[in-house]
Design an enzyme around this catalytic site. Sequence first.
Site, PDB file in Angstrom:
ATOM      1  N   LYS A 207      35.962  14.044  25.094  1.00  0.00           N
ATOM      2  CA  LYS A 207      36.175  14.520  26.467  1.00  0.00           C
ATOM      3  C   LYS A 207      35.443  13.597  27.429  1.00  0.00           C
ATOM      4  O   LYS A 207      34.318  13.173  27.167  1.00  0.00           O
ATOM      5  CB  LYS A 207      35.649  15.957  26.593  1.00  0.00           C
ATOM      6  CG  LYS A 207      35.997  16.630  27.921  1.00  0.00           C
ATOM      7  CD  LYS A 207      35.472  18.068  27.988  1.00  0.00           C
ATOM      8  CE  LYS A 207      35.941  18.772  29.256  1.00  0.00           C
ATOM      9  NZ  LYS A 207      35.424  20.158  29.347  1.00  0.00           N
TER      10      LYS A 207
ATOM     11  N   SER B 270      39.024  23.475  30.827  1.00  0.00           N
ATOM     12  CA  SER B 270      39.051  22.106  31.322  1.00  0.00           C
ATOM     13  C   SER B 270      39.231  21.063  30.230  1.00  0.00           C
ATOM     14  O   SER B 270      39.596  19.924  30.521  1.00  0.00           O
ATOM     15  CB  SER B 270      37.741  21.809  32.067  1.00  0.00           C
ATOM     16  OG  SER B 270      36.646  21.814  31.165  1.00  0.00           O
TER      17      SER B 270
ATOM     18  N   SER C  78      36.244  26.724  28.629  1.00  0.00           N
ATOM     19  CA  SER C  78      36.899  25.411  28.691  1.00  0.00           C
ATOM     20  C   SER C  78      37.218  24.776  27.344  1.00  0.00           C
ATOM     21  O   SER C  78      37.920  23.773  27.300  1.00  0.00           O
ATOM     22  CB  SER C  78      36.044  24.430  29.509  1.00  0.00           C
ATOM     23  OG  SER C  78      36.279  24.620  30.879  1.00  0.00           O
TER      24      SER C  78
END
Lengths: 515, 490
Positions: B79, B162, B186
């Site tokens: 990420k 996210s 997330s």
Amino acid sequence: MINTTDIQTEDIPDHLVAHFTSRTGHNSADLIEGETGAWEIIIGLEVHAQVMSDSKLFSGAPTGFGSKPNTHVSLVDAAMPGMLPVLNEMAIRQAVRTGLGLEAQINLRSIFDRKNYFYPDLPQGYQISQFSDPIVGEGRVSVDMKDGESFEVGVVRIHLEQDAGKSIHDRIPDQTCIDLNRSGVALMEIVSKPDIRSGAEAAAYFSKLRSILRYLGTCDGNLEEGSLRADVNVSVRRPGEDLGIRCEIKNVNSIRFVREAVDYEARRQIEILEEGGKIDQQTRLFDPDRGETRSMRSKEEAHDYRYFPDPDLLPVVIDEAFIAEIKASLPELPDIKAARFVSEFGLSEYDAGVLVAERETAEFFEAVVDAGGTKRDPKIAANWISGDFFRRLNADDLEIVDSPVSGAQLGGLIDLIADGTISGKIAKDVFDEMFDSGKEANAIVEEKGLKQISDAGEISAVIDQIIEGNPEQADQYRQGNTKVAGWFTGQAMKATQGKANPQMVNQLLQEKLGS
Amino acid sequence: MSALTNLTIAQAGAGLSKGEFTARELTDDYLSAMEAARGLNAYIEETPERAQMMADASDARRTAGNAVGALDGIPLAIKDLFCTEGALSTAGSHILDGFRPAYESTVTQNLWDAGAVMLGKANMDEFAMGSANITSYYGPTLNPWKARSGDNAGKDLVPGGSSGGSASAVAARIAAGATGTDTGGSIRQPGAFCGIVGLKPTYGRCSRWGVIAFASSLDQAGPLARTVEDSALMLEGMVSYDPKDSTSVDLPVPNYAAALTGDIRGLRVGVPAEYRIDGTPSEIETLWQQGVHWLRDAGAEIVDISLPHTKYALPAYYIVAPAEASSNLARYDGMRYGLRVDGEDLAETYERTRAEGFGHEVKRRVMIGTYVLSAGYYDAYYLKAQRVRTRIADDFRAAWDSCDVILTPTTPNAAFALGEKQDDPIAMYLNDIFTVPASMAGLPAISLPAGLSGDGLPLGLHLIAPPFGEETLLRAAGVLESAAGFTAQP
């Protein structure tokens, strides 16, 4: 709409610092006489003291002064993305130590908060500080004035916080350069109660605080390098009335400037009030060149700092054992030391006060007095230190710790005077020689043949020679003109290169001419 | 050869140790797959050269007999919230334009030390603020799944957020596993939307050092993977005690995969009444009941529990998280790194830089956060929200008296279409309604794919465990995974 009265205009808002004075009554000497009557000045200090520590409050970067810009900056200090603060335990120790030195409450649990505002020398966009739960609570400082009066200043709290970096505006035109070497350095903010009543008192308190911090070894007290600076809160009121509106003078960095800033600011406020005006609550700056304070920003421009507990840090929890360990290592502090100097050495309170003001001076004094089991005359030791010793330090621009003459060495010199080996006058020359060469007093005396002549026969022979060579002066003396006695003494000393024992010279002169 | 990307981490690890293929071959397959699937926009930056170098190094280790463990040679997506040395690290934000850190986050360093291979930086909602991966400066990531029927049939769907890029990449077989971060859901919500497993460990289990901060008291790194076992393997590679993170916890790292015994006899599973929310589609409710049955059939004891402050969790979260974010994002001022848009003076430079550098959702949350911390509002919002948070944690603490793990749905709906809920932040925030309470209490939680919606989209079940109960969590999840037998692929 935001209610402006709620905005936190000070580092610490009123409801948290209990901004009421514990000092009652007033010394009439401290009142200022205005056109319309007497005014009382109310002063409180927020002193920022750089914590003595090898590394910063939340990073491992070093804290040394005077390095090239941006060479003492860790990723944390530069607020790089994803970086996290880690508390330097040394800073906690030093704050606790300071608290104990100010006889203050030590809080077993304290919290670091974020104080949010934007400025280029504040890379995180917030300063990590302590707001609602500081490490140290209420304490006190006892302050002696030159006139022998003394008063007590209450300490509201001590908290730890990060210093900001430095903005340099004059290096490149139209640009500001940022030096982050100071960014994140640990500071203690020591907040006093508004217990101070004059510029002289404010200066004395600041000076006393500096002395205590230096004794404790928690702040080097170096004003020029910015290790110690004061925000001075000043207001005026009619004696007995409620507190007036105050102005805060930021970053005053000398003891003298504290006094001057207060004196100027009090007069300014009194003038406004006497002309029927109102005091605008402001943050002001002191300009030492012009001896005046100037407005920086008023309450309406104040920041809303949006304090909240820093979620990157856990509450600081310490235990009684930790405090006890630090307490056990505290040095003898100036007040107690001064009292001991009076009782143990029979010094006057004034002399004792002068000697203990700096820890190094007090230690030097004790080394001079200590003759290994016996004691040298403390009064003579004190006179030597405050006289010739300080004169030479000042002349050579040296700190006491850098003195080439140690306390024991100065003691050795005093011994030579005491046992009559040298005269007090010769001793001054020997001292300068010691200072220049670092040699022991007796070595210099030996080497240069400065030993006092106390042999009556030898001195007698010298005097006889002078009388013989100066019959005119001898006659004058015999006729009662005793003024020439000094001239004869001078000649005898000159003939012996100052080594003749002056008492013996005088005695023999009297014997030879007086009869 | 393309079959290599279908292998789980455990299977790929077995193949590597048996010498059936090399890490380089595995990595090259992933790199080709990534190229073919660029339409998903799952990566902000691909790092093929680094991947090949790391894979070659892994092969060299293995040849020399020095393979370091289950992750050696396994290609992962990282990420973009994780700082990776020399590789673009932007948090999906314009304001970190061109930012290539000189340091490596602790979590990714742990993974590299375990031999893993970095394929690239996964797309994400800007600063991890979003539930659909539509707030990224680098454009939305798409969900590899498509609805078979219904209003959204054939439309582009969001992967959740996210960690949308991470979830999409793992589901689309363009990463064997991925790191994510979870602040309010997330990891788990995109895991559920993309039909994979997402695990948020206990707060403090993974170091936050080098992870770009959104809300410091909530942020926690965790794995996204295709199976529970893979999640266990990745978790073990990610966690560590880190003295550089004061909130990191000094506990030994267990062998998480060993917790997958399949035996949950006697395990007490709590089912909280308050998670039954009006308007939740019946298929969500049905799947939840199905999960209860699966666990009971495996020998667990089902306990009805109450978490009375659940309904306050989401509003309190949307005070606490923005408050911390408003402060955490203050460092993006154009002075030291990333974007800078010059103005006439300092204030204007700040304003322009931050106006251009931050997207709408970030600005919204910075403003909310600034507001709730302001003088006169602090007590009513921030302080109250913190009190609510304490109550929520207390609810869970009380629940652990009667149960060992809690079962809930992960999300109130399946993946929605790109563009949907875009103009309605509240509807968007409601996506986190089941995941936020565990975040507020700092508890470990996992989402695993347990079934398909009527339209053929994956739905997740969600398990919550007491602090540092990751092993219990994984064991229960493993049992659910076997029972559900979820084999569907996008």
